[in-house]
Design a protein around this motif. Structure first.
Motif, PDB file in Angstrom:
ATOM      1  N   LEU A  24     -17.504  -2.763  -2.798  1.00 60.61           N
ATOM      2  CA  LEU A  24     -16.159  -3.345  -2.696  1.00 60.61           C
ATOM      3  C   LEU A  24     -16.086  -4.682  -3.417  1.00 60.61           C
ATOM      4  CD1 LEU A  24     -15.011  -2.613   0.961  1.00 60.61           C
ATOM      5  CD2 LEU A  24     -13.943  -1.855  -1.150  1.00 60.61           C
ATOM      6  N   LEU A 287     -11.140 -13.309   9.655  1.00 63.42           N
ATOM      7  CA  LEU A 287     -11.084 -12.229   8.667  1.00 63.42           C
ATOM      8  C   LEU A 287      -9.731 -12.252   7.952  1.00 63.42           C
ATOM      9  CD1 LEU A 287     -12.265  -9.678   7.377  1.00 63.42           C
ATOM     10  CD2 LEU A 287     -11.375  -8.361   9.262  1.00 63.42           C
ATOM     11  N   LEU A 288      -8.678 -12.417   8.729  1.00 66.05           N
ATOM     12  CA  LEU A 288      -7.348 -12.405   8.137  1.00 66.05           C
ATOM     13  C   LEU A 288      -7.121 -13.623   7.242  1.00 66.05           C
ATOM     14  CD1 LEU A 288      -5.231 -10.267   8.477  1.00 66.05           C
ATOM     15  CD2 LEU A 288      -3.980 -11.847   9.905  1.00 66.05           C
ATOM     16  N   ILE A 291      -8.805 -12.983   4.056  1.00 66.98           N
ATOM     17  CA  ILE A 291      -8.095 -12.045   3.182  1.00 66.98           C
ATOM     18  C   ILE A 291      -6.926 -12.732   2.484  1.00 66.98           C
ATOM     19  CG2 ILE A 291      -6.552 -10.046   3.254  1.00 66.98           C
ATOM     20  CD1 ILE A 291      -8.568  -8.847   5.258  1.00 66.98           C
ATOM     21  N   HIS A 292      -6.187 -13.533   3.236  1.00 68.52           N
ATOM     22  CA  HIS A 292      -5.046 -14.204   2.618  1.00 68.52           C
ATOM     23  C   HIS A 292      -5.498 -15.211   1.579  1.00 68.52           C
ATOM     24  CE1 HIS A 292      -1.935 -12.206   4.697  1.00 68.52           C
ATOM     25  NE2 HIS A 292      -2.336 -12.582   5.900  1.00 68.52           N
ATOM     26  N   ARG A 294      -8.148 -14.826  -0.232  1.00 65.61           N
ATOM     27  CA  ARG A 294      -9.025 -14.105  -1.168  1.00 65.61           C
ATOM     28  C   ARG A 294     -10.441 -14.663  -1.114  1.00 65.61           C
ATOM     29  NH1 ARG A 294      -6.732  -9.874  -1.685  1.00 65.61           N
ATOM     30  NH2 ARG A 294      -4.533  -9.905  -2.077  1.00 65.61           N
ATOM     31  N   TYR A 296     -13.588 -13.682  -0.618  1.00 62.33           N
ATOM     32  CA  TYR A 296     -14.336 -12.414  -0.535  1.00 62.33           C
ATOM     33  C   TYR A 296     -15.636 -12.501   0.241  1.00 62.33           C
ATOM     34  CZ  TYR A 296     -10.834 -10.805  -3.771  1.00 62.33           C
ATOM     35  OH  TYR A 296      -9.638 -10.478  -4.318  1.00 62.33           O
ATOM     36  N   MET A 299     -14.808 -12.429   3.904  1.00 62.08           N
ATOM     37  CA  MET A 299     -14.318 -11.100   4.269  1.00 62.08           C
ATOM     38  C   MET A 299     -15.465 -10.137   4.512  1.00 62.08           C
ATOM     39  SD  MET A 299     -11.309 -10.631   1.465  1.00 62.08           S
ATOM     40  CE  MET A 299     -11.428  -8.884   1.212  1.00 62.08           C
ATOM     41  N   MET A 300     -16.356 -10.068   3.515  1.00 61.44           N
ATOM     42  CA  MET A 300     -17.449  -9.106   3.604  1.00 61.44           C
ATOM     43  C   MET A 300     -18.404  -9.477   4.732  1.00 61.44           C
ATOM     44  SD  MET A 300     -16.526  -7.088   1.341  1.00 61.44           S
ATOM     45  CE  MET A 300     -15.397  -7.089  -0.046  1.00 61.44           C
ATOM     46  N   PHE A 303     -16.900  -8.509   8.069  1.00 61.65           N
ATOM     47  CA  PHE A 303     -16.921  -7.051   8.168  1.00 61.65           C
ATOM     48  C   PHE A 303     -18.320  -6.550   8.531  1.00 61.65           C
ATOM     49  CE2 PHE A 303     -17.434  -2.909   5.956  1.00 61.65           C
ATOM     50  CZ  PHE A 303     -16.644  -2.189   6.813  1.00 61.65           C
ATOM     51  N   ILE A 306     -19.107  -7.362  12.232  1.00 64.02           N
ATOM     52  CA  ILE A 306     -18.408  -6.465  13.152  1.00 64.02           C
ATOM     53  C   ILE A 306     -19.096  -5.100  13.164  1.00 64.02           C
ATOM     54  CG2 ILE A 306     -16.255  -5.225  13.553  1.00 64.02           C
ATOM     55  CD1 ILE A 306     -14.736  -7.652  12.662  1.00 64.02           C
TER      56      ILE A 306
ATOM     57  N   PRO B 157     -16.279   0.211  11.785  1.00 61.62           N
ATOM     58  CA  PRO B 157     -15.035  -0.094  12.485  1.00 61.62           C
ATOM     59  C   PRO B 157     -13.837   0.139  11.569  1.00 61.62           C
ATOM     60  CG  PRO B 157     -16.363  -2.073  12.187  1.00 61.62           C
ATOM     61  CD  PRO B 157     -17.163  -0.949  11.655  1.00 61.62           C
ATOM     62  N   LEU B 164      -9.862  -4.285   4.516  1.00 58.94           N
ATOM     63  CA  LEU B 164     -10.607  -4.647   3.300  1.00 58.94           C
ATOM     64  C   LEU B 164     -10.153  -3.778   2.135  1.00 58.94           C
ATOM     65  CD1 LEU B 164     -14.378  -5.269   4.050  1.00 58.94           C
ATOM     66  CD2 LEU B 164     -12.498  -6.852   3.836  1.00 58.94           C
TER      67      LEU B 164
END
Lengths: 337, 330
Positions: A24, A287-288, A291-292, A294, A296, A299-300, A303, A306, B157, B164
């Motif tokens: 990703l 996380l949000l 994302i807003h 960017r 990365y 984010m990763m 993720f 979790i 999840p 993502l």
């Protein structure tokens, strides 16, 4: 033997998820290197930035050096992550992803543990009572009610609760994890304030979740009540309470044990929206934000954490299930056609 | 092969099907559609939950198709700002802060959501059926590989992964979003289909087909699929509910772009534009909520009403013990 197999499977899953996140990161349009280059240029002007510098910055952020071949990049990425190095956050300047996660995770874990325990406690008791009075008006009414609650998305419930209880009636706080001005620590004031702030987020998960648990518990219990051994127990004169708890209860609960662990995964996913609505500073809200912005690497990183948490819960469920229910075997090899 | 068939012809009428002639196959399919799909649905229709559920879903389908011709498209200034519900026929559900009719917004949100549901439910059901039947029927190494694959998909999840993927790929087609939303929802269903197939594969008629030398795909399509079809249909409905939850959430969070109106967007606008602070605007918040919950309640009712079809034995066994258990209370 089973344990080794299961551990191996969990490890394979984790590596697969790491691979997905690696894919990703590389699939991001323009690539993270471009984002980092743009950021550096904004901060320091177009000149004075060498390609080597950009590459080393990219490596610091995303755990791989874009100037090396793909398999080396992949190897670097995996080894760094297995060593606990998740890279650096791009939007929270100077902070490592692990640092941010360690700060946010306890709040999410606290929220989810409370929510899951309450959801299952209420659902199991209600389901058992419904099964016991099967066909009564109480049973029919609760079934419809449980189905209705089960079809309300938890975020709709959350917005509704905020509207009703914190804005119109001012009973509960609208957002945050504890009141400003309270010193964090193991004081009774702080702890009670944390629970006070967590009430609405927890309530929205519990209210929309226990109905599903109750319906499953009801179904399992009714199925057990119909079994022959229960009838034999009655004929043998085993006391009713003992039958209800030790025979029906125990056997109806067992299949739900794995459910409990799987719902951890579901709720971790749900925490993204819930923490956004309540401005609760847990993993989901980070996380949000990532994302807003960017961001990365962040984010990763979130993720991955979790996923690791969910994997761990399911692994624990699988490994302990055999201890609780000795009938579970590892599933003998079926003949292949 | 033909000779072996002929010896069985008189006694076993399944032989005609393993000849594979098209006429008999279509007849066979007509038969299993009747037995496996129509008959259960006919039985299910007697349950009030299924009836209510289907009527609710039908209402949404009409809203997303015919409704578009009856209700004008949402635009600013269709009425006064924040008009209450049931005040005027031109904006029956009231208006938003920009004077947009809420009814228009709700109706015009429906088609993309229905498309997402359709794509997501079709994708997850087909994926689950293929993986589940092959894994359960073949066994051995194929099963191990597919089960590991399913386990991986099941553990990741869902919502964070979807968020993502949407953030990275920014899909705009509702069909594609539907597929993204069910990217790992098929795994659970595949698992339960596998366990059902495990018991079907040892039934005598499947064994007969195998001995007759029918190919694996043929056995799966002719003998295994008809048995699990009702179960698959119900899970189609369940995954549809998952798509609604996910889609509205992503719209609410502002992660999906390219759509003018959606229940999630309306909800978010109402929430962030301080509709929650005044009682005059409460309809702006409540109607999208009702729209979301209504559709998912319809689907849940439908699925619950048909559930008992899958376990008639348990019902029957319970039916004659229910009187006994009544006196067991102490």
């Amino acid at each position: 033997m089973y344990i080794i197999k299961r551990l191996g499977q969990a490890f394979v899953t984790f590596i697969a998820v790491i691979t997905v996140t690696f894919g990703l990161i590389r699939a991001i349009p323009g690539g993270p290197a471009d984002h980092i280059r743009a950021q550096v240029m904004r901060n320091r002007g177009a000149d004075g930035v060498s390609m080597a510098e950009i590459n080393s910055l990219t490596e610091a952020y995303t755990n791989y050096d874009p100037s090396t071949p793909v398999y080396v990049q992949y190897f670097d990425y995996v080894t760094n992550i297995l060593q606990g190095d998740l890279g650096q956050s791009m939007s929270f300047a100077g902070k490592s992803v692990s640092e941010l996660i360690i700060k946010a995770a306890p709040w999410t874990i606290f929220l989810l543990t409370m929510a899951i325990l309450l959801t299952f406690a209420i659902g199991i008791v209600l389901g058992a009572v419904m099964a016991y009075r099967e066909g009564s008006r109480f049973d029919t009414g609760s079934t419809v009610f449980a189905m209705f609650l089960n079809s309300v998305p938890y975020y709709v419930a959350a917005i509704f609760l905020v509207y009703l209880l914190s804005i119109q009636l001012s009973i509960f706080p609208q957002s945050g994890n504890y009141a400003i001005g309270i010193e964090p620590g193991l004081t009774p004031i702080f702890i009670s304030d944390v629970f006070y702030h967590a009430t609405l987020p927890i309530a929205s998960l519990v209210l929309t979740g226990f109905g599903g648990v109750a319906i499953t518990m009801r179904g399992n219990s009714i199925q057990e009540i119909g079994e022959d051994y229960i009838r034999v127990a009655h004929l043998r004169g085993v006391p009713g309470r003992r039958i209800a708890v030790r025979y029906v209860g125990r056997n109806a609960l067992l299949p739900m044990y794995t459910n409990l662990m799987i719902s951890v995964g579901f709720m971790f996913g749900g925490s993204v929206i819930l923490e956004e609505i309540f401005a609760y500073p847990g993993l989901g809200s980070y996380l949000l934000q990532a994302i807003h912005a960017r961001d990365y690497p962040l984010m990763m990183g979130i993720f991955l954490v979790i996923t690791a948490a969910v994997l761990l819960c399911i692994l624990i469920a699988d490994l302990t299930y055999g201890m609780i229910d000795p009938r579970v075997s590892e599933g003998e090899g079926k003949e292949a056609y | 092969m033909a000779e072996t068939n002929s010896t069985f012809d008189a006694t076993d009428d399944r032989d005609s099907t393993s000849d594979g002639s098209t006429a008999t196959r279509s007849e066979l399919y007509k038969e299993w559609i009747d037995v496996a799909v129509l008959a259960p649905l006919r039985i299910a229709w007697n349950d009030w939950r299924t009836k209510a559920g289907s009527l609710i879903v039908l209402f949404y389908v009409l809203m997303g198709t015919v409704g578009l011709y009856l209700v004008p498209a949402p635009s600013q200034g269709q009425g006064p700002r924040l008009a209450g519900p049931f005040e005027s026929m031109s904006y029956p559900l009231g208006t938003t802060q920009l004077g947009t009719s809420l009814l228009s917004e709700l109706v015009y949100s429906t088609p993309p959501v229905l498309k997402m549901i359709l794509a997501g439910a079709v994708f997850s059901t087909i994926m689950a059926t293929i993986v589940g039947t092959i894994s359960g029927y073949k066994g051995g190494a194929v099963d191990t590989v597919l089960t590991t694959f399913t386990d991986i998909a099941m553990t990741i999840p869902g919502l964070p992964l979807i968020i993502l993927l949407i953030a990275v790929f920014e899909p705009e087609s509702p069909y594609l979003i539907g597929i993204f939303l069910t990217i790992n929802a098929w795994a659970g269903l595949a698992r339960s289909i596998r366990s059902q197939v495990l018991s079907i594969r040892d039934h005598s008629y499947v064994e007969v087909s195998r001995i007759m030398g029918a190919s694996t795909p043929k056995i799966i399509v002719d003998d295994v699929l008809p048995n699990i079809m009702p179960y698959v249909l119900i899970n189609f409905v369940n995954s549809a509910r998952g798509v609604i939850f996910g889609a509205v959430a992503l719209f609410y969070l502002g992660l999906l772009s390219g759509f003018s109106s959606n229940w999630g967007i309306t909800l978010n606008e109402a929430y962030t534009n301080a509709a929650i602070y005044s009682l005059d605007a409460v309809h702006w918040l409540l109607f999208p909520m009702i729209a979301i919950v209504g559709l998912s309640f319809g689907l849940v009712l439908f699925a619950q009403g048909t559930e008992k079809l899958f376990n008639p034995r348990i019902r029957a066994r319970h039916a004659d013990t229910v009187d006994d258990t009544a006196h067991y209370e102490e």
